[in-house]
Scaffold this motif. Structure first.
Motif, mmCIF file in Angstrom:
data_model
loop_
_atom_site.group_PDB
_atom_site.id
_atom_site.type_symbol
_atom_site.label_atom_id
_atom_site.label_comp_id
_atom_site.label_asym_id
_atom_site.label_seq_id
_atom_site.Cartn_x
_atom_site.Cartn_y
_atom_site.Cartn_z
ATOM 1 N N LEU A 53 1.133 13.244 2.710
ATOM 2 C CA LEU A 53 -0.047 12.490 2.707
ATOM 3 C C LEU A 53 0.130 10.686 3.053
ATOM 4 O O LEU A 53 -1.480 10.796 3.996
ATOM 5 N N ALA A 54 0.616 10.389 2.620
ATOM 6 C CA ALA A 54 0.767 8.771 2.701
ATOM 7 C C ALA A 54 0.725 8.373 3.491
ATOM 8 O O ALA A 54 0.447 7.637 3.907
ATOM 9 N N ASP A 55 1.494 9.209 4.635
ATOM 10 C CA ASP A 55 1.503 8.947 6.263
ATOM 11 C C ASP A 55 0.045 8.558 7.330
ATOM 12 O O ASP A 55 0.223 7.898 8.220
ATOM 13 N N ARG A 56 -0.929 9.238 6.269
ATOM 14 C CA ARG A 56 -2.342 9.510 7.099
ATOM 15 C C ARG A 56 -2.936 8.400 6.489
ATOM 16 O O ARG A 56 -3.749 7.750 7.220
ATOM 17 N N PHE A 57 -2.099 7.639 6.042
ATOM 18 C CA PHE A 57 -2.563 5.790 5.849
ATOM 19 C C PHE A 57 -2.269 4.782 6.607
ATOM 20 O O PHE A 57 -1.236 3.970 5.726
ATOM 21 N N ALA A 82 -5.980 0.185 -11.491
ATOM 22 C CA ALA A 82 -4.926 -0.090 -11.922
ATOM 23 C C ALA A 82 -3.743 1.405 -11.734
ATOM 24 O O ALA A 82 -2.620 0.483 -11.507
ATOM 25 N N ARG A 83 -4.261 2.289 -12.677
ATOM 26 C CA ARG A 83 -3.235 3.113 -12.630
ATOM 27 C C ARG A 83 -2.339 3.261 -11.289
ATOM 28 O O ARG A 83 -0.956 3.926 -11.864
ATOM 29 N N TRP A 84 -2.305 3.318 -10.254
ATOM 30 C CA TRP A 84 -1.448 3.211 -9.215
ATOM 31 C C TRP A 84 -0.557 2.640 -8.925
ATOM 32 O O TRP A 84 0.746 2.766 -8.459
ATOM 33 N N CYS A 85 -0.376 1.654 -9.703
ATOM 34 C CA CYS A 85 0.376 0.737 -9.498
ATOM 35 C C CYS A 85 1.665 1.433 -9.818
ATOM 36 O O CYS A 85 3.327 1.297 -10.286
ATOM 37 N N ASP A 86 1.420 2.066 -11.305
ATOM 38 C CA ASP A 86 2.464 2.885 -12.544
ATOM 39 C C ASP A 86 3.560 3.690 -11.368
ATOM 40 O O ASP A 86 2.325 4.839 -10.795
ATOM 41 N N ILE A 87 4.788 3.886 -11.399
ATOM 42 C CA ILE A 87 5.741 5.243 -10.362
ATOM 43 C C ILE A 87 5.518 6.289 -11.196
ATOM 44 O O ILE A 87 6.443 5.961 -12.218
ATOM 45 N N GLN A 147 0.555 -1.034 -0.084
ATOM 46 C CA GLN A 147 0.525 -0.279 0.154
ATOM 47 C C GLN A 147 0.796 1.308 -0.051
ATOM 48 O O GLN A 147 0.690 2.238 -1.123
ATOM 49 N N ASN A 148 1.614 0.898 0.968
ATOM 50 C CA ASN A 148 2.775 2.693 0.799
ATOM 51 C C ASN A 148 3.851 2.883 -1.014
ATOM 52 O O ASN A 148 3.943 4.225 -1.127
ATOM 53 N N ARG A 149 4.376 1.476 -1.263
ATOM 54 C CA ARG A 149 4.223 1.852 -2.857
ATOM 55 C C ARG A 149 3.731 2.572 -3.837
ATOM 56 O O ARG A 149 3.500 2.749 -4.294
ATOM 57 N N LEU A 150 2.416 2.116 -3.512
ATOM 58 C CA LEU A 150 1.396 1.780 -4.125
ATOM 59 C C LEU A 150 0.724 3.845 -4.178
ATOM 60 O O LEU A 150 0.820 4.508 -5.264
ATOM 61 N N ILE A 151 0.622 3.726 -3.266
ATOM 62 C CA ILE A 151 0.765 5.772 -2.400
ATOM 63 C C ILE A 151 1.264 6.394 -3.141
ATOM 64 O O ILE A 151 0.857 7.955 -2.706
ATOM 65 N N ARG A 152 2.825 6.190 -2.259
ATOM 66 C CA ARG A 152 3.854 7.255 -1.550
ATOM 67 C C ARG A 152 3.863 7.962 -3.071
ATOM 68 O O ARG A 152 3.885 9.652 -2.384
#
Length: 819
Positions: free
Chosen positions: A632-636, A655-660, A621-626
């Motif tokens: 702000l990812a620290d809130r999740f 699935a767009r979240w997967c692309d860095i 989850q951290n890799r997906l949203i960071r």
């Protein structure tokens, strides 16, 4: 040389004797506050003698001729065992912690002063019914009687903590008890946090908010269908489309909002032919626990169950005819309003009828070892104004505006205490439902069972919103727009209720209960989408249930989230590639995947698989949203299975979240899953070694039951803190919520502080337990004696039989009228 040695020996011996003497002196003064449960007292304020019979678990069974005397004795017993906890709860809601703890609690005090919960509680006392006012006053006299004995007889100031932090204890007032119930409402609601966080994510992208904070899916689950409608053994699935707070911060983050389990079976679904009820409210762990077990012999009959020190009511328990359990309803009863300031006069704000002056008054916060702080508290028609430094409100507040809070618990005519007292004397489901009429906050799903049937009803006032409201209560709205203001309160008949369901089973795991359109909905956000799947399966696996099957369900540690998520994120990783050389990251990954492939999702404390799974999905989850959210990812901090499921099923393009986005290559979801697994395994190998099979979930997942103050002190913390290896996880019925942050992110910080199972086929075979012990005194043998049973999944008898209580008595205190 010999002379030097002799002097050195004398000095060391002297220091040793001095240390022993100091320790003996500390023990002497600390032990002075240990109550003697066999001591009798003559006390003014009683009408007749009253007995406090302590059983082997230190549960007080209170017998008196009049209700006033029984409530007096409950206050006396609470103060004997939990005086420090009661005073801290009172100071929290009063906004007076900084007088004891200094600058680290200023922000908490400021919030409580601005909300003015204590002032609202003082106004609410007058609107309670006569029986409740009598109970509050009698209870307060009982607390004060013990405080008087402590003061008169130098009994160690009532608790060891008072030697360090406070020398004066103000006498208890009825307002204090009402205020603590309001504090519980604040502690169980995270709607403020949800609104602000959704707004912050929406400012980046509205689509991201829909993925990361999805609405509760499905039509809602509360009353199960008849047994024949579900084939035993079928797997229940649900797809995704259907910074550290200040000390004593009373508002839970979104991931730790109110949670609990409760379910009931009608006689037709009971093996013994009597109704069954199970309940385990989830709270933040502490030592001592928030809960305190007690039995009261009222004029209407005996009542037994879980109380909160400071409140004269059994909040979850049973009497001879009715049992009740509570779960957080997740009602959206809070809204943030953005109030526009008058550019020419910032002491005025905009309303639908023009500019209006704030209601303002100043308050002084005294701070230990620091100058006092003066704050100006302001109220609008919508509620108290909150500063931008709280809840990250500054990040979503437009220039020239301030944020105000609308909340049902701010009602100065809050009669929730009267409803709680009345529920204890209800003799049927019908009477129990009627008692909920006057309940305001915190909103609770109350599951009830009597001799003949079962029901679940939401207690609590539902705000009535305009159908045209902007944001529908999910986002902060402009306070001056009439359509954004509450219209009023919906009638109690509008609250969800499920009485005598056809299937004979009703329950709640904080999941979505009803699917109503706005504005008569309950909430868009719910506390659970996973535990309910496991609960539904366990309830429908068998036609009839027993006390033992309900206990097994309470202690069930299988994670439906793990069963759903792992096949998705590991689909392209299992059984691929050649065997990797020893000592390589690839070989460690293959070993981890091999043990996960054979795992059934049981978050057992003795297994390595739960630890690998928890670390993997956390890293994933951290890799997906960071890269999208940045800081702000620290809130999740808590893994959201619905989000991961949306991404790996590519629902609505998630699935767009997967692309860095910062990297040139286009990463696939398989790439991210593999990288996240490597991250997790590297973290675990550094801490536990490279032998995957030797890893153990319970080594990382320990119940963190720490003393809120002494638990931070060197050496002392080893005496007062209770740490135990635990099964379960974020999404298991035996809930073991993870910390999610810090150096020990897998610590269990929240869970079932109380468990009870009530069997109306044989009421005295009912059982209950709390997570620590009855006493809040670290030197008492009852400080942690129940924690061992709780960890092992054991219970103590929950009987109303007075002979049984007296037969197992470890102490009997008799209070007699003085004069």
């Amino acid at each position: 040389m010999l002379t030097a040695f002799r002097w050195l020996l004398r000095i060391v011996s002297g220091l040793l004797f001095l240390t022993l003497g100091v320790c003996a002196l500390i023990y002497y003064f600390a032990s002075r506050s240990l109550p003697d449960y066999d001591e009798d007292y003559a006390i003014a304020g009683l009408t007749a003698p009253v007995e406090i019979v302590r059983d082997t678990a230190d549960v007080p069974h209170i017998f008196g001729e009049a209700d006033a005397d029984v409530f007096f004795a409950l206050g006396f017993a609470h103060a004997q065992d939990r005086l420090w906890q009661m005073i801290v709860l009172r100071r929290t809601v009063q906004g007076r912690l900084s007088e004891m703890f200094g600058t680290r609690t200023i922000k908490t005090d400021e919030l409580m002063r601005r909300l003015d919960l204590y002032g609202q509680a003082a106004r609410s006392v007058a609107v309670q019914d006569g029986a409740t006012r009598d109970a509050l006053e009698s209870y307060a006299r009982g607390v004060n009687a013990w405080i008087g004995i402590v003061n008169a007889e130098a009994r160690g100031r009532g608790a060891p903590e008072f030697f360090l932090f406070s020398k004066e204890i103000a006498y208890w007032q009825p307002t204090d008890s009402v205020a603590i119930l309001k504090l519980m409402a604040l502690r169980s609601s995270s709607q403020i946090d949800a609104e602000v966080l959704r707004a912050r994510v929406s400012l980046l992208s509205p689509d991201w908010a829909a993925d990361l904070m999805p609405d509760g899916p499905g039509e809602g689950v509360a009353a199960l269908p008849p047994y024949a409608n579900l084939v035993p053994g079928t797997r229940q699935t649900r797809t995704a489309d259907a910074g550290s707070p200040p000390a004593f911060w009373p508002v839970p983050p979104l991931s730790l909002g109110g949670a609990s389990n409760a379910w009931a079976a009608a006689p037709s679904r009971s093996a013994a032919g009597g109704s069954l009820l199970a309940n385990d409210p989830h709270v933040d762990f502490s030592a001592p626990s928030l809960w305190y077990l007690a039995r009261l012999q009222l004029e209407a009959g005996g009542v037994i169950g879980a109380t909160i020190p400071g409140i004269p009511a059994v909040l979850a328990g049973r009497n001879a005819a009715l049992g009740w359990g509570i779960t957080a309803a997740w009602l959206d009863d809070q809204d943030i309003r953005m109030e526009e300031l008058n550019p020419a006069d910032p002491e005025r704000y905009r309303t639908p009828d023009g500019w209006k002056t704030f209601e303002s008054r100043r308050s002084i916060i005294d701070v230990k070892d620091a100058p006092p702080i003066t704050i100006t508290m302001r109220w609008t028609d919508n509620g108290p104004v909150l500063p931008g430094s709280h809840f990250d409100l500054a990040s979503v507040t437009p220039p020239g505006h301030v944020a105000a809070l609308s909340w049902t618990a701010l009602d100065p005519a809050d009669t929730s205490m009267s409803a709680a007292i009345r529920l204890m004397s209800s003799r049927s489901i019908e009477e129990g439902i009627a008692a909920g009429q006057d309940f305001v906050a915190p909103a609770q799903n109350v599951t009830m069972a009597d001799q003949d049937g079962i029901a679940m009803v939401m207690f609590g006032k539902m705000p009535e919103r305009d159908a045209k409201m902007r944001g529908q209560g999910r986002l902060p709205s402009l306070g001056w727009m009439a359509e954004n203001r509450w219209v009023g309160i919906l009638p109690y008949a509008n609250n969800p209720r499920f009485v005598e369901p056809e299937g004979g089973i009703v329950g709640n795991t904080n999941n979505k209960t009803v699917n109503r359109p706005f504005p008569r909905h309950v909430s868009f956000a719910w506390g659970d989408t996973q535990r309910v799947q496991r609960w539904t399966r366990l309830m429908q696996e068998r036609e009839v249930h027993s006390r033992e099957s309900f206990i097994a369900a309470q202690l069930d540690a299988v994670s439906p989230a793990a069963r759903t998520v792992l096949p998705l994120i590991g689909a392209d990783l299992w059984f691929t590639g050649e065997a990797a050389p020893d000592g390589t990251p690839e070989q460690l990954r293959q070993r981890a995947l091999q043990v996960l492939a054979e795992w059934d999702g049981d978050m057992n404390e003795h297994l390595p698989e739960p630890l690998i799974y928890a670390a993997w999905v956390r890293a994933l989850q951290n890799r997906l949203i960071r890269d999208e959210l940045g800081p702000l990812a620290d809130r999740f901090t808590t893994v959201e299975p619905l989000f991961i499921e949306r991404v790996y099923r590519d629902i609505d393009g998630a699935a767009r979240w997967c692309d860095i986005i910062q990297s040139a290559p286009v990463e696939t979801c398989t790439d991210v899953a593999r990288m996240a697994l490597d991250d997790a395994l590297l973290e675990l190998a550094e801490r536990y070694g490279r032998n995957v099979e030797s890893w153990r979930w319970g080594d990382a997942h320990q119940a963190k039951q720490d003393h809120e103050v002494l638990g931070e002190m060197p050496v002392v913390k080893w005496i007062v803190n209770i740490r135990q290896s635990r099964s379960g996880g974020d999404h298991t019925l035996d809930r073991g919520r993870l910390a999610g942050t810090g150096p020990e992110p897998y610590l269990n910080v929240n869970g079932a502080g109380y468990r009870g199972v009530y069997d109306f086929a044989d009421p005295d075979s009912s059982v209950f337990i709390i997570s620590t012990g009855q006493s809040g005194h670290p030197l008492s043998r009852h400080y942690d004696d129940l924690s061992i049973l709780w960890r092992r999944g054991e219970y103590v008898p929950m009987s109303l039989d007075p002979d049984l209580a007296r037969a197992a008595a470890t102490g009997v205190t008799v209070l007699t009228p003085d004069g």
